[in-house]
Design a protein around this motif. Sequence first.
Motif, mmCIF file in Angstrom:
data_model
loop_
_atom_site.group_PDB
_atom_site.id
_atom_site.type_symbol
_atom_site.label_atom_id
_atom_site.label_comp_id
_atom_site.label_asym_id
_atom_site.label_seq_id
_atom_site.Cartn_x
_atom_site.Cartn_y
_atom_site.Cartn_z
ATOM 1 N N ARG A 11 0.826 -1.204 0.000
ATOM 2 C CA ARG A 11 0.000 0.000 0.000
ATOM 3 C C ARG A 11 0.860 1.254 0.000
ATOM 4 N NH1 ARG A 11 -4.048 0.328 4.390
ATOM 5 N NH2 ARG A 11 -4.920 1.955 3.077
ATOM 6 N N GLN A 14 2.201 2.107 -3.435
ATOM 7 C CA GLN A 14 1.171 2.558 -4.360
ATOM 8 C C GLN A 14 0.987 1.567 -5.508
ATOM 9 O OE1 GLN A 14 3.123 6.181 -5.189
ATOM 10 N NE2 GLN A 14 2.022 7.303 -3.627
ATOM 11 N N LYS A 72 6.186 8.824 -8.913
ATOM 12 C CA LYS A 72 6.608 8.455 -7.564
ATOM 13 C C LYS A 72 7.703 9.401 -7.066
ATOM 14 C CE LYS A 72 6.895 3.989 -6.451
ATOM 15 N NZ LYS A 72 5.836 3.625 -5.569
ATOM 16 N N ARG A 75 6.189 12.749 -6.191
ATOM 17 C CA ARG A 75 5.499 12.702 -4.910
ATOM 18 C C ARG A 75 6.486 12.869 -3.761
ATOM 19 N NH1 ARG A 75 4.331 8.834 -0.978
ATOM 20 N NH2 ARG A 75 2.389 9.240 0.102
ATOM 21 N N ARG A 87 1.186 14.651 4.708
ATOM 22 C CA ARG A 87 0.920 13.590 3.731
ATOM 23 C C ARG A 87 0.433 14.215 2.422
ATOM 24 N NH1 ARG A 87 -2.061 8.384 5.416
ATOM 25 N NH2 ARG A 87 -0.809 7.104 4.075
ATOM 26 N N THR A 89 -1.153 13.342 -1.243
ATOM 27 C CA THR A 89 -1.807 12.297 -2.022
ATOM 28 C C THR A 89 -1.731 12.647 -3.502
ATOM 29 O OG1 THR A 89 -3.950 13.380 -1.794
ATOM 30 C CG2 THR A 89 -3.399 11.700 -0.168
ATOM 31 N N ILE A 90 -1.424 11.655 -4.276
ATOM 32 C CA ILE A 90 -1.387 11.814 -5.729
ATOM 33 C C ILE A 90 -2.554 11.029 -6.293
ATOM 34 C CG2 ILE A 90 -0.115 11.330 -7.831
ATOM 35 C CD1 ILE A 90 2.413 11.765 -6.345
ATOM 36 N N THR A 91 -3.415 11.720 -6.994
ATOM 37 C CA THR A 91 -4.578 11.069 -7.580
ATOM 38 C C THR A 91 -4.207 10.481 -8.943
ATOM 39 O OG1 THR A 91 -5.308 13.109 -8.646
ATOM 40 C CG2 THR A 91 -6.126 12.682 -6.411
#
Length: 111
Positions: A11, A14, A72, A75, A87, A89-91
């Motif tokens: 997880r 990703q 990645k 991010r 944190r 988040t990348i959609t």
Amino acid sequence: TYWNRKTPIVRASQPFFLYMICIGAIIMGSAIIPISIDDGIASIEECSLACMFSPWLMSYGFVISFSALFSKTWRINQIFHHPKFRRVTITVKDVIVPFLILLSLNTIVLI
């Protein structure tokens, strides 16, 4: 990746990006199949098409893998350049936009 997708390590890695890397590697690996076609198996026209198809497979596979790795890395860059280390988040949209740009540039160069 699919069977262990609920584990914390997968997880954190990703799974969407891991799938993109795997698909890109499979496409790049399949670029050797058109190279193996010779005129003893197929006609000259089919051999020409196979030789022209191989760079397409190789470059598309590379773009798919590279765009996942680029996202990645982007991010991680966003996390370390944020003053509070929150944190990020990348959609899917954040991944698809550079992917489509790279894929379209790749297609333009190959045409």
